[in-house]
Design a protein around this motif. Structure first.
Motif, PDB file in Angstrom:
ATOM      1  N   ASP A  21       0.513  -0.902   0.108  1.00  0.00           N
ATOM      2  CA  ASP A  21       0.500   0.135   0.419  1.00  0.00           C
ATOM      3  C   ASP A  21       0.622   1.442   0.016  1.00  0.00           C
ATOM      4  O   ASP A  21       0.494   2.216  -0.792  1.00  0.00           O
ATOM      5  N   GLY A  23       3.940   1.720  -1.014  1.00  0.00           N
ATOM      6  CA  GLY A  23       4.889   1.588  -2.160  1.00  0.00           C
ATOM      7  C   GLY A  23       4.333   2.300  -3.223  1.00  0.00           C
ATOM      8  O   GLY A  23       4.599   3.394  -3.951  1.00  0.00           O
ATOM      9  N   SER A  41      10.558  -5.922  -6.326  1.00  0.00           N
ATOM     10  CA  SER A  41       9.120  -6.644  -5.162  1.00  0.00           C
ATOM     11  C   SER A  41       9.866  -7.573  -5.506  1.00  0.00           C
ATOM     12  O   SER A  41      11.473  -7.790  -6.438  1.00  0.00           O
ATOM     13  N   ARG A  42      10.001  -8.717  -4.809  1.00  0.00           N
ATOM     14  CA  ARG A  42      10.715  -9.395  -4.860  1.00  0.00           C
ATOM     15  C   ARG A  42      11.078 -10.733  -6.072  1.00  0.00           C
ATOM     16  O   ARG A  42      10.752 -11.940  -6.203  1.00  0.00           O
ATOM     17  N   ALA A  76      10.397   0.174   1.680  1.00  0.00           N
ATOM     18  CA  ALA A  76       8.758   0.076   1.862  1.00  0.00           C
ATOM     19  C   ALA A  76       8.005  -0.941   1.839  1.00  0.00           C
ATOM     20  O   ALA A  76       7.330  -1.565   1.333  1.00  0.00           O
ATOM     21  N   VAL A  77       8.964  -1.812   3.071  1.00  0.00           N
ATOM     22  CA  VAL A  77       8.658  -3.142   3.180  1.00  0.00           C
ATOM     23  C   VAL A  77       8.561  -3.289   4.738  1.00  0.00           C
ATOM     24  O   VAL A  77       9.188  -1.711   5.791  1.00  0.00           O
ATOM     25  N   TYR A  79       8.685  -4.358   9.645  1.00  0.00           N
ATOM     26  CA  TYR A  79       9.843  -4.050   9.409  1.00  0.00           C
ATOM     27  C   TYR A  79      10.727  -5.342   9.459  1.00  0.00           C
ATOM     28  O   TYR A  79      11.934  -5.508   9.784  1.00  0.00           O
ATOM     29  N   GLY A  81      11.446  -7.684   7.044  1.00  0.00           N
ATOM     30  CA  GLY A  81      11.941  -8.185   6.154  1.00  0.00           C
ATOM     31  C   GLY A  81      13.074  -6.574   6.103  1.00  0.00           C
ATOM     32  O   GLY A  81      14.048  -6.938   5.462  1.00  0.00           O
ATOM     33  N   LEU A  85      16.747  -7.195   3.634  1.00  0.00           N
ATOM     34  CA  LEU A  85      16.236  -7.040   2.834  1.00  0.00           C
ATOM     35  C   LEU A  85      17.634  -6.303   2.125  1.00  0.00           C
ATOM     36  O   LEU A  85      19.092  -6.064   0.973  1.00  0.00           O
ATOM     37  N   CYS A 101      11.024   4.557   5.088  1.00  0.00           N
ATOM     38  CA  CYS A 101       9.906   4.658   5.697  1.00  0.00           C
ATOM     39  C   CYS A 101       9.155   4.304   6.978  1.00  0.00           C
ATOM     40  O   CYS A 101       8.244   4.106   7.135  1.00  0.00           O
ATOM     41  N   VAL A 102      10.551   3.023   6.981  1.00  0.00           N
ATOM     42  CA  VAL A 102      10.235   1.962   7.692  1.00  0.00           C
ATOM     43  C   VAL A 102       9.365   1.905   9.891  1.00  0.00           C
ATOM     44  O   VAL A 102      10.326   2.683   9.972  1.00  0.00           O
ATOM     45  N   ASN A 103       8.356   1.731   9.941  1.00  0.00           N
ATOM     46  CA  ASN A 103       7.701   1.951  10.952  1.00  0.00           C
ATOM     47  C   ASN A 103       7.739   1.009  11.814  1.00  0.00           C
ATOM     48  O   ASN A 103       6.918  -0.082  11.482  1.00  0.00           O
ATOM     49  N   HIS A 140       7.116   8.619   6.902  1.00  0.00           N
ATOM     50  CA  HIS A 140       6.668   7.777   8.204  1.00  0.00           C
ATOM     51  C   HIS A 140       5.135   7.757   8.248  1.00  0.00           C
ATOM     52  O   HIS A 140       4.200   7.102   8.695  1.00  0.00           O
ATOM     53  N   VAL A 142       3.292   9.374   6.587  1.00  0.00           N
ATOM     54  CA  VAL A 142       2.097   9.681   5.484  1.00  0.00           C
ATOM     55  C   VAL A 142       1.290   8.508   4.638  1.00  0.00           C
ATOM     56  O   VAL A 142       0.761   7.478   5.864  1.00  0.00           O
ATOM     57  N   SER A 143       0.127   8.487   5.281  1.00  0.00           N
ATOM     58  CA  SER A 143      -1.505   7.515   4.333  1.00  0.00           C
ATOM     59  C   SER A 143      -1.488   7.170   3.372  1.00  0.00           C
ATOM     60  O   SER A 143      -1.374   7.737   2.300  1.00  0.00           O
ATOM     61  N   ALA A 144      -1.651   5.754   3.263  1.00  0.00           N
ATOM     62  CA  ALA A 144      -0.550   4.952   2.029  1.00  0.00           C
ATOM     63  C   ALA A 144      -2.752   4.913   1.159  1.00  0.00           C
ATOM     64  O   ALA A 144      -2.905   6.103  -0.052  1.00  0.00           O
TER      65      ALA A 144
HETATM   66  N1  LIG Z   1       1.096   1.737   4.862  1.00  0.00           N
HETATM   67  C1  LIG Z   1       0.935   3.110   5.591  1.00  0.00           C
HETATM   68  O1  LIG Z   1      -0.039   3.933   5.191  1.00  0.00           O
HETATM   69  C2  LIG Z   1       2.234   3.720   5.699  1.00  0.00           C
HETATM   70  C3  LIG Z   1       2.584   4.432   6.277  1.00  0.00           C
HETATM   71  C4  LIG Z   1       3.924   4.884   6.623  1.00  0.00           C
HETATM   72  C5  LIG Z   1       5.012   4.198   6.481  1.00  0.00           C
HETATM   73  N2  LIG Z   1       4.539   2.834   6.136  1.00  0.00           N
HETATM   74  C6  LIG Z   1       5.777   1.899   6.108  1.00  0.00           C
HETATM   75  O2  LIG Z   1       6.307   1.322   4.952  1.00  0.00           O
HETATM   76  C7  LIG Z   1       6.524   0.046   4.967  1.00  0.00           C
HETATM   77  C8  LIG Z   1       5.362  -0.683   4.232  1.00  0.00           C
HETATM   78  O3  LIG Z   1       4.362  -0.755   4.377  1.00  0.00           O
HETATM   79  P1  LIG Z   1       3.339  -2.056   3.722  1.00  0.00           P
HETATM   80  O4  LIG Z   1       2.063  -0.966   4.474  1.00  0.00           O
HETATM   81  O5  LIG Z   1       2.947  -1.364   2.482  1.00  0.00           O
HETATM   82  O6  LIG Z   1       3.785  -3.285   3.397  1.00  0.00           O
HETATM   83  P2  LIG Z   1       2.631  -3.984   3.217  1.00  0.00           P
HETATM   84  O7  LIG Z   1       1.378  -4.303   2.254  1.00  0.00           O
HETATM   85  O8  LIG Z   1       2.863  -5.332   4.306  1.00  0.00           O
HETATM   86  O9  LIG Z   1       4.721  -4.839   2.469  1.00  0.00           O
HETATM   87  C9  LIG Z   1       5.276  -3.627   0.600  1.00  0.00           C
HETATM   88  C10 LIG Z   1       5.673  -5.411   0.736  1.00  0.00           C
HETATM   89  O10 LIG Z   1       6.748  -5.486   0.873  1.00  0.00           O
HETATM   90  C11 LIG Z   1       7.407  -6.943   0.043  1.00  0.00           C
HETATM   91  N3  LIG Z   1       7.322  -8.034   1.122  1.00  0.00           N
HETATM   92  C12 LIG Z   1       6.095  -8.256   2.337  1.00  0.00           C
HETATM   93  N4  LIG Z   1       7.823  -8.948   3.533  1.00  0.00           N
HETATM   94  C13 LIG Z   1       9.117  -8.862   3.041  1.00  0.00           C
HETATM   95  C14 LIG Z   1      10.150  -9.069   3.051  1.00  0.00           C
HETATM   96  N5  LIG Z   1      10.321 -10.085   4.284  1.00  0.00           N
HETATM   97  N6  LIG Z   1      11.131  -9.290   2.647  1.00  0.00           N
HETATM   98  C15 LIG Z   1      10.346  -8.067   1.798  1.00  0.00           C
HETATM   99  N7  LIG Z   1       9.465  -7.232   0.880  1.00  0.00           N
HETATM  100  C16 LIG Z   1       8.801  -8.083   1.718  1.00  0.00           C
HETATM  101  C17 LIG Z   1       6.245  -7.172   0.061  1.00  0.00           C
HETATM  102  O11 LIG Z   1       6.002  -7.465  -1.470  1.00  0.00           O
HETATM  103  P3  LIG Z   1       6.795  -8.421  -2.688  1.00  0.00           P
HETATM  104  O12 LIG Z   1       5.960  -9.427  -1.927  1.00  0.00           O
HETATM  105  O13 LIG Z   1       5.503  -8.200  -4.160  1.00  0.00           O
HETATM  106  O14 LIG Z   1       8.139  -8.220  -2.683  1.00  0.00           O
HETATM  107  C18 LIG Z   1       4.663  -6.082  -0.486  1.00  0.00           C
HETATM  108  O15 LIG Z   1       4.100  -5.723  -1.038  1.00  0.00           O
HETATM  109  C19 LIG Z   1       6.842  -0.819   6.181  1.00  0.00           C
HETATM  110  O16 LIG Z   1       7.454  -1.064   7.289  1.00  0.00           O
HETATM  111  C20 LIG Z   1       5.494   0.341   7.273  1.00  0.00           C
HETATM  112  O17 LIG Z   1       5.582   1.213   8.679  1.00  0.00           O
HETATM  113  C21 LIG Z   1       3.805   2.261   5.684  1.00  0.00           C
END
Ligand SMILES: NC(=O)c1ccc[n+]([C@@H]2O[C@H](COP(=O)([O-])OP(=O)(O)OC[C@H]3O[C@@H](n4cnc5c(N)ncnc54)[C@H](OP(=O)(O)O)[C@@H]3O)[C@@H](O)[C@H]2O)c1
Length: 221
Positions: A21, A23, A41-42, A76-77, A79, A81, A85, A101-103, A140, A142-144
């Motif tokens: 979301d 990313g 992506s992986r 943007a993975v 925490y 992973g 990575l 931007c990882v939380n 950190h 921003v809302s996806a």
């Molecule tokens: N969502 C938000 O609103 C938001 C806001 C601010 C910050 N963040 C931070 O941004 C990061 C991503 O958030 P998200 O909500 O987008 O998370 P997510 O959808 O759970 O994960 C993002 C992508 O990371 C990859 N991934 C998952 N596990 C992995 C691993 N073990 N090793 C390598 N790649 C992996 C996956 O892509 P593939 O399977 O395609 O490789 C997945 O689509 C987090 O750290 C979060 O704290 C999120």
């Protein structure tokens, strides 16, 4: 506040874990601002699918290709992973600005809470794992959901930007500002990234209570 004068036009933005979301949301906003965007992506197939869903010229590839090709790379993975990575991409990311931007958050029935990180914060972990990269912490809060919402033209948000290298933090502040409505605000050194990451747990509590997608604004600048 005078925004940094850094010229970021034309810089390509790569996003590791760009299929999630966060990313995809950032990819969409940078693509709308006419930056070449590379979604990582992986799996090359999942990256391409995500890029197709974003449009605006976004391309997809495996994380290692994105890390090699993009001018600036956003991590943007989740925490759990994160460290592995980045360890696997140390050579590809050498010399680059890497935006973390990882939380590091846990969730239980009381809501979100900050996880302890041995290095102090996810951003410091990235800096430890990537000694040859210029690690900057940003995006950190921003809302996806907001980033993906086509009804939101202006994103009402200050992005706190932290790092050791003024040129790199200036550049990331300028990149944040390409998203209409957003300001990039310098927020200190990486040793102060932990509370910026942890504040996201408070924002999640606010969102739950007020049915919102809360961000932050810094006053008097
Ligand atoms: N969502 C938000 O609103 C938001 C806001 C601010 C910050 N963040 C931070 O941004 C990061 C991503 O958030 P998200 O909500 O987008 O998370 P997510 O959808 O759970 O994960 C993002 C992508 O990371 C990859 N991934 C998952 N596990 C992995 C691993 N073990 N090793 C390598 N790649 C992996 C996956 O892509 P593939 O399977 O395609 O490789 C997945 O689509 C987090 O750290 C979060 O704290 C999120």
């Amino acid at each position: 506040m005078m925004p940094p004068m850094t010229d970021v036009s034309g810089l390509s933005i790569g996003i590791l874990g760009g299929t999630g979301d966060q990313g995809k949301g950032l990819a969409r906003r940078f693509a709308l601002a006419r930056h070449p965007v590379l979604i990582g992506s992986r799996s090359a197939g999942r990256a391409q699918e995500a890029a197709d869903s974003i449009g605006h010229g976004a391309r997809g590839a495996e994380n290692a290709v994105v890390a090699t090709e993009a001018d600036v790379v956003i991590v943007a993975v989740p925490y759990d992973g994160h460290k592995a990575l980045l360890e696997s991409l140390r050579a590809e990311l050498a010399g680059k600005i890497v935006i973390d931007c990882v939380n590091p958050l846990g969730f239980d029935k009381k809501g979100a809470f900050a996880l302890p990180v041995e290095e102090g914060s996810a951003a410091q972990q990235a800096a430890a794992v990537l000694p040859d990269s210029r690690v900057v912490a940003a995006f950190h809060h921003v809302s996806a959901v907001v980033l993906m919402d086509p009804a939101v033209d202006k994103v009402d948000l200050d992005v706190l930007v932290l790092g050791e290298d003024r040129e790199a933090t200036d550049l990331v502040q300028a990149l944040a500002a390409v998203i209409p409505g957003v300001r990039g605000v310098y927020g200190g050194r990486l040793r102060n990234a932990a509370q910026v990451e942890a504040l996201t747990a408070n924002l999640i509590s606010i969102n739950r209570r007020y049915k919102a997608h809360a961000g932050i604004r810094v006053t008097d600048i």
